[in-house]
Design a protein around this motif. Structure first.
Motif, PDB file in Angstrom:
ATOM      1  N   GLU A 125      25.934  37.591  38.744  1.00 58.93           N
ATOM      2  CA  GLU A 125      25.363  36.242  38.725  1.00 58.93           C
ATOM      3  C   GLU A 125      25.805  35.440  39.952  1.00 58.93           C
ATOM      4  OE1 GLU A 125      23.139  34.399  36.544  1.00 58.93           O
ATOM      5  OE2 GLU A 125      22.657  36.516  36.292  1.00 58.93           O
ATOM      6  N   LEU A 126      27.063  35.582  40.344  1.00 59.13           N
ATOM      7  CA  LEU A 126      27.544  34.871  41.533  1.00 59.13           C
ATOM      8  C   LEU A 126      26.674  35.192  42.734  1.00 59.13           C
ATOM      9  CD1 LEU A 126      31.422  35.437  41.326  1.00 59.13           C
ATOM     10  CD2 LEU A 126      30.138  33.429  40.562  1.00 59.13           C
ATOM     11  N   LEU A 127      26.399  36.494  42.914  1.00 60.15           N
ATOM     12  CA  LEU A 127      25.641  36.912  44.096  1.00 60.15           C
ATOM     13  C   LEU A 127      24.132  36.761  43.917  1.00 60.15           C
ATOM     14  CD1 LEU A 127      27.798  39.922  45.282  1.00 60.15           C
ATOM     15  CD2 LEU A 127      27.693  37.596  46.224  1.00 60.15           C
ATOM     16  N   ARG A 128      23.695  36.396  42.751  1.00 62.87           N
ATOM     17  CA  ARG A 128      22.295  35.999  42.563  1.00 62.87           C
ATOM     18  C   ARG A 128      22.142  34.524  42.946  1.00 62.87           C
ATOM     19  NH1 ARG A 128      19.502  33.070  39.300  1.00 62.87           N
ATOM     20  NH2 ARG A 128      21.248  32.693  37.893  1.00 62.87           N
ATOM     21  N   ILE A 129      23.132  33.724  42.553  1.00 67.88           N
ATOM     22  CA  ILE A 129      23.117  32.284  42.810  1.00 67.88           C
ATOM     23  C   ILE A 129      23.321  31.976  44.291  1.00 67.88           C
ATOM     24  CG2 ILE A 129      24.451  30.171  42.375  1.00 67.88           C
ATOM     25  CD1 ILE A 129      25.008  31.339  39.553  1.00 67.88           C
ATOM     26  N   ALA A 130      24.130  32.786  44.956  1.00 67.80           N
ATOM     27  CA  ALA A 130      24.464  32.567  46.372  1.00 67.80           C
ATOM     28  C   ALA A 130      24.633  33.919  47.058  1.00 67.80           C
ATOM     29  CB  ALA A 130      25.765  31.762  46.484  1.00 67.80           C
ATOM     30  N   PRO A 131      24.319  33.991  48.348  1.00 66.40           N
ATOM     31  CA  PRO A 131      24.471  35.266  49.051  1.00 66.40           C
ATOM     32  C   PRO A 131      25.930  35.680  49.269  1.00 66.40           C
ATOM     33  CG  PRO A 131      23.746  33.556  50.574  1.00 66.40           C
ATOM     34  CD  PRO A 131      23.719  32.953  49.200  1.00 66.40           C
ATOM     35  N   ARG A 132      26.854  34.715  49.168  1.00 65.55           N
ATOM     36  CA  ARG A 132      28.274  35.000  49.356  1.00 65.55           C
ATOM     37  C   ARG A 132      29.072  34.313  48.261  1.00 65.55           C
ATOM     38  NH1 ARG A 132      30.097  34.182  55.386  1.00 65.55           N
ATOM     39  NH2 ARG A 132      31.188  36.135  55.076  1.00 65.55           N
ATOM     40  N   ALA A 133      30.181  34.955  47.877  1.00 71.79           N
ATOM     41  CA  ALA A 133      31.009  34.395  46.811  1.00 71.79           C
ATOM     42  C   ALA A 133      32.485  34.640  47.079  1.00 71.79           C
ATOM     43  CB  ALA A 133      30.619  34.999  45.465  1.00 71.79           C
ATOM     44  N   PHE A 134      33.284  33.656  46.738  1.00 74.26           N
ATOM     45  CA  PHE A 134      34.737  33.799  46.731  1.00 74.26           C
ATOM     46  C   PHE A 134      35.154  34.107  45.305  1.00 74.26           C
ATOM     47  CE2 PHE A 134      34.073  31.011  50.361  1.00 74.26           C
ATOM     48  CZ  PHE A 134      34.939  31.554  51.305  1.00 74.26           C
ATOM     49  N   VAL A 135      35.961  35.146  45.138  1.00 75.87           N
ATOM     50  CA  VAL A 135      36.492  35.505  43.829  1.00 75.87           C
ATOM     51  C   VAL A 135      38.002  35.678  43.986  1.00 75.87           C
ATOM     52  CG1 VAL A 135      36.455  37.170  41.933  1.00 75.87           C
ATOM     53  CG2 VAL A 135      34.342  36.705  43.216  1.00 75.87           C
ATOM     54  N   SER A 136      38.764  34.908  43.222  1.00 71.59           N
ATOM     55  CA  SER A 136      40.217  35.067  43.274  1.00 71.59           C
ATOM     56  C   SER A 136      40.739  35.321  41.869  1.00 71.59           C
ATOM     57  CB  SER A 136      40.890  33.844  43.894  1.00 71.59           C
ATOM     58  OG  SER A 136      40.929  32.760  43.011  1.00 71.59           O
ATOM     59  N   PHE A 137      41.827  36.070  41.804  1.00 70.60           N
ATOM     60  CA  PHE A 137      42.383  36.437  40.505  1.00 70.60           C
ATOM     61  C   PHE A 137      43.843  36.846  40.665  1.00 70.60           C
ATOM     62  CE2 PHE A 137      40.191  39.999  42.448  1.00 70.60           C
ATOM     63  CZ  PHE A 137      41.151  41.007  42.458  1.00 70.60           C
ATOM     64  N   PRO A 138      44.632  36.709  39.569  1.00 76.62           N
ATOM     65  CA  PRO A 138      45.996  37.239  39.599  1.00 76.62           C
ATOM     66  C   PRO A 138      45.940  38.758  39.529  1.00 76.62           C
ATOM     67  CG  PRO A 138      45.511  36.318  37.438  1.00 76.62           C
ATOM     68  CD  PRO A 138      44.321  36.045  38.310  1.00 76.62           C
ATOM     69  N   ASN A 139      46.793  39.400  40.294  1.00 74.79           N
ATOM     70  CA  ASN A 139      46.845  40.864  40.325  1.00 74.79           C
ATOM     71  C   ASN A 139      47.790  41.350  39.227  1.00 74.79           C
ATOM     72  OD1 ASN A 139      46.855  43.573  41.023  1.00 74.79           O
ATOM     73  ND2 ASN A 139      48.317  43.282  42.698  1.00 74.79           N
ATOM     74  N   PHE A 140      47.218  41.931  38.185  1.00 76.25           N
ATOM     75  CA  PHE A 140      48.020  42.383  37.057  1.00 76.25           C
ATOM     76  C   PHE A 140      48.788  43.671  37.355  1.00 76.25           C
ATOM     77  CE2 PHE A 140      45.248  39.346  35.065  1.00 76.25           C
ATOM     78  CZ  PHE A 140      46.027  38.785  34.071  1.00 76.25           C
ATOM     79  N   ALA A 141      48.648  44.210  38.568  1.00 78.96           N
ATOM     80  CA  ALA A 141      49.421  45.388  38.957  1.00 78.96           C
ATOM     81  C   ALA A 141      50.592  45.027  39.875  1.00 78.96           C
ATOM     82  CB  ALA A 141      48.517  46.408  39.649  1.00 78.96           C
ATOM     83  N   HIS A 142      50.873  43.735  40.020  1.00 80.57           N
ATOM     84  CA  HIS A 142      52.000  43.307  40.837  1.00 80.57           C
ATOM     85  C   HIS A 142      53.284  43.954  40.308  1.00 80.57           C
ATOM     86  CE1 HIS A 142      55.193  40.464  42.145  1.00 80.57           C
ATOM     87  NE2 HIS A 142      54.495  40.503  43.269  1.00 80.57           N
ATOM     88  N   TRP A 143      54.211  44.234  41.204  1.00 82.71           N
ATOM     89  CA  TRP A 143      55.404  44.987  40.817  1.00 82.71           C
ATOM     90  C   TRP A 143      56.216  44.312  39.712  1.00 82.71           C
ATOM     91  CZ3 TRP A 143      60.396  43.251  41.224  1.00 82.71           C
ATOM     92  CH2 TRP A 143      60.634  42.180  42.077  1.00 82.71           C
TER      93      TRP A 143
END
Length: 196
Positions: free
Chosen positions: A100-118
């Motif tokens: 949906e993000l890339l349908r609404i706009a040609p580019r998207a920023f996605v950020s998230f916490p990395n659950f594989a952090h040490w």
């Protein structure tokens, strides 16, 4: 106004005058900064009514809604950028939200916490329990996080969908860090993606 480190990276990367939709915009802090500093046409979608009220009081165009159900109401290519910051892991179907993000706009920023952090890995190994950390500050039963996404998981998702990764930033202790061993060193990841 001081922005959270991931929001500051996004704010620096969005060009002046762009049209953006900030999904899960919270109280509108990023939108206000983009409007004031870069004359960005910023719109927001937020699930929490109190945050919507705060954003509207700032003079921002924010509606109450749920990314799981309400993105389909936005027109294709209605924006230059879609922004989904620290929200992906709370959605029911992250794969569909990315579509949906890339349908609404040609580019998207996605950020998230990395659950594989040490630190997360170590907590699971030593304690056998879901960790409580600076970036994941609540117990497993009270967290809004329902999908524990990692840097490698997200890279695989965009690869499988034929989505292009234009840029990536990794944060460790609120400072940018390199790509080397980011899958376990980065606490947080910010991807700029576009249609492949």
């Amino acid at each position: 106004m001081t922005l959270r480190p991931d929001l500051a990276i996004i704010a620096d990367a969005v060009p002046a005058g762009a049209r953006i939709l900030d999904i899960g915009c919270g109280d509108g802090t990023l939108m206000a900064a983009l409007r004031d500093d870069k004359r960005v046409d910023a719109r927001g979608l937020e699930i929490d009514a109190a945050n919507v009220t705060t954003a509207i009081a700032r003079g921002l165009s924010v509606v109450q809604g749920d990314a799981n159900r309400d993105l389909s109401g936005y027109p294709a290519d209605g924006f230059d950028y879609a922004i989904l910051s620290q929200t992906l892991q709370t959605t029911e179907r992250p794969d569909r939200v990315v579509d949906e993000l890339l349908r609404i706009a040609p580019r998207a920023f996605v950020s998230f916490p990395n659950f594989a952090h040490w630190r997360v890995r170590l907590s699971l190994l030593w304690n056998g329990r879901m960790p409580v950390t600076r970036l994941l500050p609540v117990a497993w039963y009270a967290t809004p996080n329902i999908h524990h996404v990692t840097v490698r998981d997200f890279r695989e998702l965009v690869r499988a969908k034929g989505i292009k990764v234009d840029a990536v930033w990794y944060l460790n202790r609120d400072r940018t860090t390199g790509d080397a061993a980011a899958s376990w060193r980065a606490e947080h990841a910010i991807f700029l993606i576009s249609r492949g």
